[in-house]
Scaffold this motif. Structure first.
Motif, PDB file in Angstrom:
ATOM      1  N   SER A 123      29.937 -14.084  -1.145  1.00  0.00           N
ATOM      2  CA  SER A 123      29.538 -12.883  -0.315  1.00  0.00           C
ATOM      3  C   SER A 123      29.276 -13.464   0.859  1.00  0.00           C
ATOM      4  O   SER A 123      29.358 -12.566   1.819  1.00  0.00           O
ATOM      5  N   ALA A 124      29.048 -14.703   1.143  1.00  0.00           N
ATOM      6  CA  ALA A 124      28.818 -15.142   2.700  1.00  0.00           C
ATOM      7  C   ALA A 124      29.970 -15.774   3.371  1.00  0.00           C
ATOM      8  O   ALA A 124      29.820 -16.341   4.236  1.00  0.00           O
ATOM      9  N   CYS A 125      31.207 -15.202   2.922  1.00  0.00           N
ATOM     10  CA  CYS A 125      32.536 -15.804   3.327  1.00  0.00           C
ATOM     11  C   CYS A 125      32.518 -15.541   5.115  1.00  0.00           C
ATOM     12  O   CYS A 125      32.288 -14.432   5.268  1.00  0.00           O
ATOM     13  N   ARG A 126      32.670 -16.404   5.796  1.00  0.00           N
ATOM     14  CA  ARG A 126      32.935 -16.278   6.971  1.00  0.00           C
ATOM     15  C   ARG A 126      34.214 -15.660   7.586  1.00  0.00           C
ATOM     16  O   ARG A 126      34.421 -15.586   8.759  1.00  0.00           O
ATOM     17  N   GLY A 127      35.362 -15.627   6.689  1.00  0.00           N
ATOM     18  CA  GLY A 127      36.540 -15.275   7.300  1.00  0.00           C
ATOM     19  C   GLY A 127      37.215 -16.347   7.883  1.00  0.00           C
ATOM     20  O   GLY A 127      37.954 -17.180   7.124  1.00  0.00           O
ATOM     21  N   ARG A 128      37.551 -16.619   9.100  1.00  0.00           N
ATOM     22  CA  ARG A 128      38.174 -17.441   9.846  1.00  0.00           C
ATOM     23  C   ARG A 128      37.434 -18.823  10.024  1.00  0.00           C
ATOM     24  O   ARG A 128      36.204 -18.537  10.750  1.00  0.00           O
ATOM     25  N   ILE A 129      37.943 -19.984   9.496  1.00  0.00           N
ATOM     26  CA  ILE A 129      37.308 -21.013   9.627  1.00  0.00           C
ATOM     27  C   ILE A 129      38.080 -21.835  10.915  1.00  0.00           C
ATOM     28  O   ILE A 129      39.070 -22.239  10.657  1.00  0.00           O
ATOM     29  N   GLU A 130      37.360 -22.114  12.050  1.00  0.00           N
ATOM     30  CA  GLU A 130      37.775 -22.788  13.061  1.00  0.00           C
ATOM     31  C   GLU A 130      37.121 -23.936  13.749  1.00  0.00           C
ATOM     32  O   GLU A 130      37.741 -24.821  14.617  1.00  0.00           O
ATOM     33  N   GLY A 131      35.837 -23.981  13.335  1.00  0.00           N
ATOM     34  CA  GLY A 131      34.843 -25.129  13.816  1.00  0.00           C
ATOM     35  C   GLY A 131      33.662 -24.518  14.376  1.00  0.00           C
ATOM     36  O   GLY A 131      33.441 -23.315  14.628  1.00  0.00           O
ATOM     37  N   PHE A 132      32.598 -25.610  14.052  1.00  0.00           N
ATOM     38  CA  PHE A 132      31.157 -24.895  14.859  1.00  0.00           C
ATOM     39  C   PHE A 132      31.114 -24.325  16.038  1.00  0.00           C
ATOM     40  O   PHE A 132      30.502 -23.448  16.255  1.00  0.00           O
ATOM     41  N   ARG A 133      32.164 -24.977  16.899  1.00  0.00           N
ATOM     42  CA  ARG A 133      32.377 -24.397  18.160  1.00  0.00           C
ATOM     43  C   ARG A 133      32.534 -23.039  18.456  1.00  0.00           C
ATOM     44  O   ARG A 133      31.873 -22.560  19.370  1.00  0.00           O
ATOM     45  N   TYR A 134      32.884 -22.248  17.498  1.00  0.00           N
ATOM     46  CA  TYR A 134      33.279 -21.165  17.644  1.00  0.00           C
ATOM     47  C   TYR A 134      32.531 -20.110  16.767  1.00  0.00           C
ATOM     48  O   TYR A 134      32.544 -18.888  16.969  1.00  0.00           O
ATOM     49  N   ARG A 135      31.122 -20.371  16.336  1.00  0.00           N
ATOM     50  CA  ARG A 135      30.147 -19.762  15.709  1.00  0.00           C
ATOM     51  C   ARG A 135      29.188 -19.388  16.700  1.00  0.00           C
ATOM     52  O   ARG A 135      28.765 -19.908  17.658  1.00  0.00           O
ATOM     53  N   THR A 136      28.682 -18.180  16.184  1.00  0.00           N
ATOM     54  CA  THR A 136      27.660 -17.543  17.184  1.00  0.00           C
ATOM     55  C   THR A 136      26.322 -18.181  16.906  1.00  0.00           C
ATOM     56  O   THR A 136      26.235 -19.215  16.146  1.00  0.00           O
TER      57      THR A 136
END
Length: 160
Positions: A123-136
Motif C-alpha cells: 500500500s505504501a509503494c512509491r512507484g518509481r525507484i530512482e534513489g534517495f536523491r529524488y525523494r521529497t
C-alpha cells in the motif's frame, strides 16, 4: 535452491529472490554484505557509505554467486522486512521460514544506477525507484527509521 546460513536463493516466476530458511526475530542480524569496493553504483551493487559501493567481483561461477554473494538476491520492497546498517542486514520485524528477505533500495542508494518501476504491491509503494536523491523531504522523513548512516547524516544536515 542454494542454502547459506539460514538463507536460500530461489527462483520463482522467473525471478531470483532470497528467502529465510528459519525464524529470525525482529532486530536480529541476518548476514553481512561482502564484495568489491567501487565508487560508482551498478545494477547489483549496494551503497554502504558516501561514494562507497560494494559490488560483485567478476570471475565467479553462478553457484559461488548464490553461495558467497547471496545478498545480491535481496530484492526491493517499499515495506521491507530488513534494513542495511553498515555492512550488515538486520530484521526490521520477525521473519518466518520461506519469507522473502527485502529492503528498501532508497534507504541505501543515493542514486540508482538503473532506476525502475516498483511492483511490490504494498500500500505504501512509491512507484518509481530512482534513489534517495529524488525523494521529497516528506518521503525522506518516512524512510528515516531504515536509512543507512550515510543517508541519515545527509538528512540530519538538512534539518539543522
Amino acid at each position: 535452491m542454494t542454502a547459506t546460513d539460514g538463507f536460500a536463493v530461489v527462483r520463482a516466476d522467473s525471478e531470483f529472490k532470497l528467502v529465510a530458511l528459519r525464524d529470525f526475530p525482529a532486530g536480529s542480524r541476518l548476514f553481512a554484505v561482502e564484495g568489491q569496493i567501487t565508487e560508482e553504483p551498478t545494477r547489483y551493487s549496494v551503497q554502504v557509505g558516501a561514494g562507497i559501493h560494494l559490488d560483485l567481483p567478476g570471475g565467479h561461477a553462478p553457484e559461488e554467486l548464490m553461495d558467497r554473494f547471496f545478498w545480491r538476491f535481496t530484492n526491493h520492497s517499499c515495506a521491507p522486512n530488513a534494513q542495511l546498517r553498515g555492512r550488515d542486514f538486520f530484521a526490521l520485524r520477525p521473519i518466518e521460514p520461506w519469507q522473502e528477505i527485502t529492503f528498501h533500495y532508497e534507504s541505501t542508494e543515493y542514486e540508482m544506477a538503473e532506476p525502475f518501476d516498483c511492483h511490490c504491491g504494498e500500500s505504501a509503494c512509491r512507484g518509481r525507484i530512482e534513489g534517495f536523491r529524488y525523494r521529497t523531504e516528506d518521503e525522506r522523513e518516512q524512510l528515516r527509521p531504515m536509512l543507512a548512516d550515510h543517508l541519515l547524516s545527509m538528512l540530519n544536515v538538512v534539518h539543522r
